[in-house]
Design an enzyme around this catalytic site. Sequence first.
Site, PDB file in Angstrom:
ATOM      1  N   ASP A  11      41.346  38.195  30.768  1.00  0.00           N
ATOM      2  CA  ASP A  11      40.985  36.765  30.737  1.00  0.00           C
ATOM      3  C   ASP A  11      42.204  35.908  30.402  1.00  0.00           C
ATOM      4  O   ASP A  11      42.332  34.783  30.884  1.00  0.00           O
ATOM      5  CB  ASP A  11      39.925  36.505  29.656  1.00  0.00           C
ATOM      6  CG  ASP A  11      38.630  37.210  29.939  1.00  0.00           C
ATOM      7  OD1 ASP A  11      37.649  36.527  30.268  1.00  0.00           O
ATOM      8  OD2 ASP A  11      38.594  38.442  29.820  1.00  0.00           O
ATOM      9  N   ASP A  24      39.669  40.016  35.928  1.00  0.00           N
ATOM     10  CA  ASP A  24      39.409  38.567  35.991  1.00  0.00           C
ATOM     11  C   ASP A  24      40.474  37.830  36.800  1.00  0.00           C
ATOM     12  O   ASP A  24      40.195  36.800  37.419  1.00  0.00           O
ATOM     13  CB  ASP A  24      39.352  37.991  34.577  1.00  0.00           C
ATOM     14  CG  ASP A  24      38.265  38.643  33.742  1.00  0.00           C
ATOM     15  OD1 ASP A  24      37.322  39.204  34.335  1.00  0.00           O
ATOM     16  OD2 ASP A  24      38.351  38.583  32.510  1.00  0.00           O
ATOM     17  N   ASP A  31      35.088  35.520  28.052  1.00  0.00           N
ATOM     18  CA  ASP A  31      35.116  36.283  26.791  1.00  0.00           C
ATOM     19  C   ASP A  31      36.587  36.575  26.467  1.00  0.00           C
ATOM     20  O   ASP A  31      37.040  37.693  26.481  1.00  0.00           O
ATOM     21  CB  ASP A  31      34.294  37.576  26.900  1.00  0.00           C
ATOM     22  CG  ASP A  31      34.687  38.470  28.057  1.00  0.00           C
ATOM     23  OD1 ASP A  31      35.339  37.983  29.017  1.00  0.00           O
ATOM     24  OD2 ASP A  31      34.377  39.672  28.016  1.00  0.00           O
TER      25      ASP A  31
END
Length: 345
Positions: A43, A274, A35
């Site tokens: 991310d 992440d 996402d």
Amino acid sequence: MQKRVFAAALAAAVTLSLSPPASAQTPQKIIFDTDFVVPPQDDGTALILALKSPELQVLGVTTVAGNDSMERATSDALRVLEIVGRTDVPVYRGANMPLRHEKSEWSAPLHGKWWSDDPPPAPPGGFATKQAEAGSAMDFIIRTINANPGQVTIAAIGPLTNIAMALRYEPGLAARIKRIAIMGGAVASLADGAGNMTPNAEFNIWVDPEAARTVFRSGVPISLTPLNVTRKTKFSKEWYDKIVAVDTPVTALLKERMGPGFARDPNRAGQMYDQLTIGALIDPTLVKTVELFVDVDDHPGPSYGVTVGGQKIWEGAEGAKQMSVQYDVDFDRFIRLFVDRITRK
Ligand SMILES: [Ca+2]
């Protein structure tokens, strides 16, 4: 005779010790399911970490609604691939909404515009020239796994909608996926196990609990990076300074995006979510893990989207699978690896 056998064994041993480790020879093939939003969102730097690490081969980026809309994830990922100089990596559009979860009055003002159909804002430097590929993320995942049975790891660092849809669509797919590395969940039976969206639910799992339950119960080997371990990370100005001391297109982007924040508040620090999932794929010795059965509550109500982990199966969790749950990290080693890779030319 014996001498000759010994010599042969010695030769073999020397050959072995001179060979580089397996990880250096054959990079792990990964699908990067995300996402995505441009850095400093996690991310964003997680993708750069993966692309700059020779231990990993990113076969493609698949986008999903989560931190923002799927369209923004796609547009921002395309732009970051241009900045990193990796337009060879294909990007595929995934699910625009979770399987069942709808926008509510409660969710709208909170973190995450997963429900939004607004056109994406222009990323830094403007929209990418590079376009997303034709076909869906789910088709790409299925095609890629089928072509490389047992060889591909999915790094799933957003809501698990795309992965659940691929598993539901393709018979036998689960048995052909090597591993799924997931950033998600919070395990109350371990230390630091509170949620970040509701008292016990973590964001990625809460956005699509039905998908998470499907993936968790699929039987694919899973490595889980829950909030318990990300809470042991802290990206501070010390590390930011080391990154922007090197001049590359990536560090220039990070300076543009993170500089003003650190100028306003030099003591600010953020968790690394992440990035840790990717770091643990690059070097599994960075984290400590425990094998737990982990299940997801997908019943509407106060525990919607909560992950529950236990040493043994408990009543109501029949069918839950055991997975490798990260609970501690050698942060000093991890952050040095991160800074080293992010600053590579
Ligand atoms: Ca994410």
